[in-house]
Design a protein around this motif. Structure first.
Motif, PDB file in Angstrom:
ATOM      1  N   SER A  67       5.181   6.598   2.353  1.00  0.00           N
ATOM      2  CA  SER A  67       3.857   6.589   2.980  1.00  0.00           C
ATOM      3  C   SER A  67       3.227   7.974   2.951  1.00  0.00           C
ATOM      4  O   SER A  67       2.038   8.123   2.665  1.00  0.00           O
ATOM      5  CB  SER A  67       3.958   6.097   4.425  1.00  0.00           C
ATOM      6  OG  SER A  67       4.415   4.766   4.455  1.00  0.00           O
ATOM      7  N   ASP A  89       4.813  -2.869   4.033  1.00  0.00           N
ATOM      8  CA  ASP A  89       5.950  -2.195   4.648  1.00  0.00           C
ATOM      9  C   ASP A  89       6.134  -2.632   6.090  1.00  0.00           C
ATOM     10  O   ASP A  89       5.591  -2.047   7.010  1.00  0.00           O
ATOM     11  CB  ASP A  89       5.742  -0.679   4.587  1.00  0.00           C
ATOM     12  CG  ASP A  89       6.952   0.064   5.133  1.00  0.00           C
ATOM     13  OD1 ASP A  89       7.909  -0.601   5.588  1.00  0.00           O
ATOM     14  OD2 ASP A  89       6.943   1.306   5.100  1.00  0.00           O
ATOM     15  N   SER A  92       7.472   0.076   8.711  1.00  0.00           N
ATOM     16  CA  SER A  92       6.843   1.349   9.038  1.00  0.00           C
ATOM     17  C   SER A  92       6.640   1.513  10.545  1.00  0.00           C
ATOM     18  O   SER A  92       6.633   2.616  11.057  1.00  0.00           O
ATOM     19  CB  SER A  92       5.519   1.515   8.285  1.00  0.00           C
ATOM     20  OG  SER A  92       4.650   0.475   8.633  1.00  0.00           O
ATOM     21  N   GLU A 151       2.649   0.097  -1.686  1.00  0.00           N
ATOM     22  CA  GLU A 151       3.917   0.536  -1.095  1.00  0.00           C
ATOM     23  C   GLU A 151       4.793  -0.654  -0.740  1.00  0.00           C
ATOM     24  O   GLU A 151       4.393  -1.545  -0.010  1.00  0.00           O
ATOM     25  CB  GLU A 151       3.683   1.366   0.180  1.00  0.00           C
ATOM     26  CG  GLU A 151       4.996   1.733   0.872  1.00  0.00           C
ATOM     27  CD  GLU A 151       4.834   2.590   2.116  1.00  0.00           C
ATOM     28  OE1 GLU A 151       3.689   2.914   2.472  1.00  0.00           O
ATOM     29  OE2 GLU A 151       5.867   2.940   2.720  1.00  0.00           O
TER      30      GLU A 151
HETATM   31 MG   LIG Z   1       6.251   3.696   4.770  1.00  0.00          MG
END
Ligand SMILES: [Mg+2]
Ligand SMILES: Nc1nc2c(ncn2[C@@H]2O[C@H](COP(=O)(O)OP(=O)(O)O)[C@@H](O)[C@H]2O)c(=O)[nH]1
Length: 340
Positions: A67, A89, A92, A151
């Motif tokens: 990130s 994600d 996160s 991501e």
């Molecule tokens: Mg991340």
């Protein structure tokens, strides 16, 4: 199916999207993500405008700095072009890693205009990567965002899946995680276009990079050619030498080079003709996922009709031999002579 309120037609929305209208974009993304009524028409209206963007998959273990790195990249690309980030994600929040949006210092107003960040719900996933991700990428592509950075997390199927979606894949590792061993086992490094060892500020980062370099070289020597993902011939033979880069995403060291390599990979895809392979591979994968989805639903219904419950009871009571029971079910679904 849900509906998206309002009179806007797909063509109208597509036009707004092309003009850079953010409300049209938000609306189109929601429409597509929810697969609300008419979304296929919207996708169809967008299709002629898509196909320009470079989709860049960024994968790696949690905590490697994906990130942070993407935030840096987005700033860098965003200085000169419109760039989008799709974050798939789920960890996160859990891992304490900051949400991607927070990573990008949107203090510069023009940057905030150029960088679009959206997280993708991971529910309804196929192979770990939300199917919605494919559709959202197309919307952003049609809206003129390029590149689109995606991501994904973990050494699971999501990472494998993003390789089908992306034109270019970046595998992010970091020293001290121990996870690179997993990545090696899973062959993640071998099928990446660019390898990044992040946290170059750590003393053991050079060692991690050396180990990765060694492993990849070994794969070459033993004929387990790295990078056979794009098609018949492996990419090394076709002229792409997988770079291994060191970055420090906290202060921004090495991001310039990463940006250059990402652009180089795009040029190489076009010049080598591999781009066509990527497109076909992507199309086949997406069709497979979509057909599978419908298939699973129908399969269940057809088996019900064929006497699924009875078969389960009979097998559970050891009254029917399981192989024969399965064959009978298939025969009922597909007709006599099948199910062998
Ligand atoms: Mg991340
Ligand atoms: N020392 C150091 N820490 C970093 C670097 N890049 C990211 N981090 C830190 O590593 C942690 C995880 O970063 P994050 O970007 O959330 O990783 P992700 O889970 O891969 O997305 C955070 O505390 C970051 O501040 C780096 O280059 N060096």
């Amino acid at each position: 199916m849900t509906t998206v309120a309002g009179p806007t037609s797909p063509e109208h929305l597509a036009e707004g999207l092309r003009d850079g209208d953010m409300r049209s974009l938000a609306r189109a993304l929601t429409w597509v993500e929810r697969r609300a009524d008419g979304f296929e028409m919207l996708m169809g209206a967008l299709l002629p405008h898509a196909g320009q963007a470079q989709l860049v998959g960024v994968s790696g273990p949690p905590g490697a700095g994906k990130s942070t790195l993407i935030g840096r990249l987005a700033e860098q690309f965003g200085a000169v072009q419109r760039v989008a980030v799709l974050s798939v994600d789920p960890t996160s929040v859990v891992s304490g890693g900051a949400l991607l949006g927070d990573r990008i210092r949107m203090t510069d107003v023009s940057l905030a205009d150029n960088v679009f960040v959206r997280s993708v719900a991971t529910r309804g996933t196929a192979g770990g990567l939300s199917l919605a991700c494919w559709d959202l990428a197309l919307v952003l592509d049609a809206a003129g965002y390029d590149p689109i950075l995606i991501e994904t997390v973990g050494a699971g199927q999501g990472e494998t899946e993003v390789r089908y979606l992306a034109d270019t894949t970046v595998q992010v590792e970091a020293p001290g995680l121990g996870d690179h061993v997993q990545a090696l086992k899973a062959g993640m490094l071998e099928v990446s276009d660019i390898v990044v060892v992040n946290k170059a500020d750590r003393p053991d980062s050079a060692q991690t990079a050396a180990r990765i370099r060694q492993t990849l070289a070994l794969g070459m020597e033993t004929g387990l050619a790295p990078h056979a993902f794009h098609g018949q011939a492996n990419d090394t033979e076709r002229g792409w030498v997988q770079p291994i880069l060191l970055t420090d995403a906290l202060v921004g060291t090495g991001i310039d080079e990463l940006q250059v390599r990402i652009a180089e990979h795009r040029d190489w895809l076009c010049a080598s003709g591999v781009r066509g392979d990527v497109e076909r591979r992507r199309a086949a994968r997406l069709l497979n996922l979509l057909v599978d989805q419908g298939w699973q639903a129908r399969r269940r219904a057809m088996l019900e009709v064929a006497g699924w419950e009875d078969a389960v009871e009979a097998v559970a009571a050891r009254e029917r031999e399981p192989h024969a029971a399965a064959r009978r079910l298939l025969q009922r679904v597909f007709g006599e002579g099948s199910g062998s």
